[in-house]
Enzyme design. Sequence first.
Site, PDB file in Angstrom:
ATOM      1  N   GLY A  54      57.315  54.369  20.490  1.00 36.22           N
ATOM      2  CA  GLY A  54      57.994  55.365  19.687  1.00 36.22           C
ATOM      3  C   GLY A  54      59.496  55.168  19.717  1.00 36.22           C
ATOM      4  CB  SER A  55      62.114  55.663  17.158  1.00 36.60           C
ATOM      5  OG  SER A  55      61.671  54.586  16.359  1.00 36.60           O
ATOM      6  N   GLY A  56      63.464  56.668  19.644  1.00 39.50           N
ATOM      7  CA  GLY A  56      64.089  57.676  20.481  1.00 39.50           C
ATOM      8  C   GLY A  56      64.468  57.166  21.852  1.00 39.50           C
ATOM      9  CG  HIS A  57      61.983  55.573  24.108  1.00 39.71           C
ATOM     10  ND1 HIS A  57      62.033  56.797  24.718  1.00 39.71           N
ATOM     11  CD2 HIS A  57      60.713  55.452  23.604  1.00 39.71           C
ATOM     12  CE1 HIS A  57      60.846  57.396  24.612  1.00 39.71           C
ATOM     13  NE2 HIS A  57      60.049  56.598  23.932  1.00 39.71           N
ATOM     14  CE  LYS A 105      57.701  52.797  26.129  1.00 40.07           C
ATOM     15  NZ  LYS A 105      57.592  52.027  24.867  1.00 40.07           N
ATOM     16  CG  ASP A 110      53.098  53.056  23.099  1.00 30.96           C
ATOM     17  OD1 ASP A 110      53.039  53.716  22.046  1.00 30.96           O
ATOM     18  OD2 ASP A 110      54.135  52.952  23.783  1.00 30.96           O
ATOM     19  CG  HIS A 215      57.450  59.823  25.370  1.00 27.15           C
ATOM     20  ND1 HIS A 215      57.062  58.973  26.374  1.00 27.15           N
ATOM     21  CD2 HIS A 215      57.475  59.080  24.235  1.00 27.15           C
ATOM     22  CE1 HIS A 215      56.848  57.774  25.867  1.00 27.15           C
ATOM     23  NE2 HIS A 215      57.102  57.811  24.576  1.00 27.15           N
TER      24      HIS A 215
END
Length: 329
Positions: A54-57, A105, A110, A215
């Site tokens: 996921g994006s945001g990392h 991860k 995922d 997250h």
Amino acid sequence: MKKFINSVDTLLNESLSGFAMAHADIVRFNEEPHFISRQAPTQSGKVALISGGGSGHEPLHSGFVGHGMLDAACPGQIFTSPTPNQMMAAAQAVENGGGVLFIVKNYAGDVMNFEMAAEMIDCSNATVFVNDDVSLPKNHSTGRRGVAGTLIVEKVVGAAAENGKDLAACKAIGERVNEATASMGVAMTSCTVPALGKPTFILNDDEIEMGVGIHGERGRETIPIKSATEIVEQLSTAIEEELKPKKNQPALLHINGFGATPLIELHLIYNLAAQFWQKRGVDIRRSLVGNYTTSLDMAGCSITLSLLDEDLLKLWDAPVHTAALRWGM
């Protein structure tokens, strides 16, 4: 919620377009399905490394595409797993005769989607699962999460692949680094997911959250705020109990910010953590401090210790040229 944003629906696409424009010498952006890949071609027969989540990392994972690390990264929507279609398209774009190694991860979405892609792509492939988060017990129902140690796996395996190691060797090196790496994080605040529009959890001014993931989820306990020294000792003790490093063991110490913690604080944490390990005879040979595996605008940090031998240290030191990591070139 105050964000630089036009629309929740277009945020990821606009961000990836800007990222690719800003680093056009290193990466290119495939818009449909979304993936970031290397701009320069790789040598024939090289193992292709693909990661994602996921994006945001950011800068994980797109910021680590380039020479000496990843060949492609598949970003999903914020805190949402990428799809098998993204992974298949990325594999088709970057596979160059050496097969594909997925670095994943350990989060249920995922893992499931990368496994589906691995079954469907028409080339040799293997997977390394990263599960360095020691805030969860080993027997946790879904296993331990992959957090900041993912960067270390990607860098070391990336160098091995660049040096011509084959698929089996790259997988073995990745698993070896993962087994020798442990992380644990703490949050001062939660983060705000744009689609939600408010913090994912609330902490009082006198509280911190120990053992958080990346997250925006709560950790293993909410406790009264402590001094930086006490926080570092609690995080580092959990890591020490997991890795049990021997005296004079060479190691890499990584202090990772979650997005909203200034470097003046992260370097203070590094100073305290380095003293903790040095008192126990661990030989801190390498360091990395900064916001590398973030959780949007969360205030907090994680400590990662990776036990490395001389061969792995050489792979860490090997040249790398990505948007987020650059040395030796």
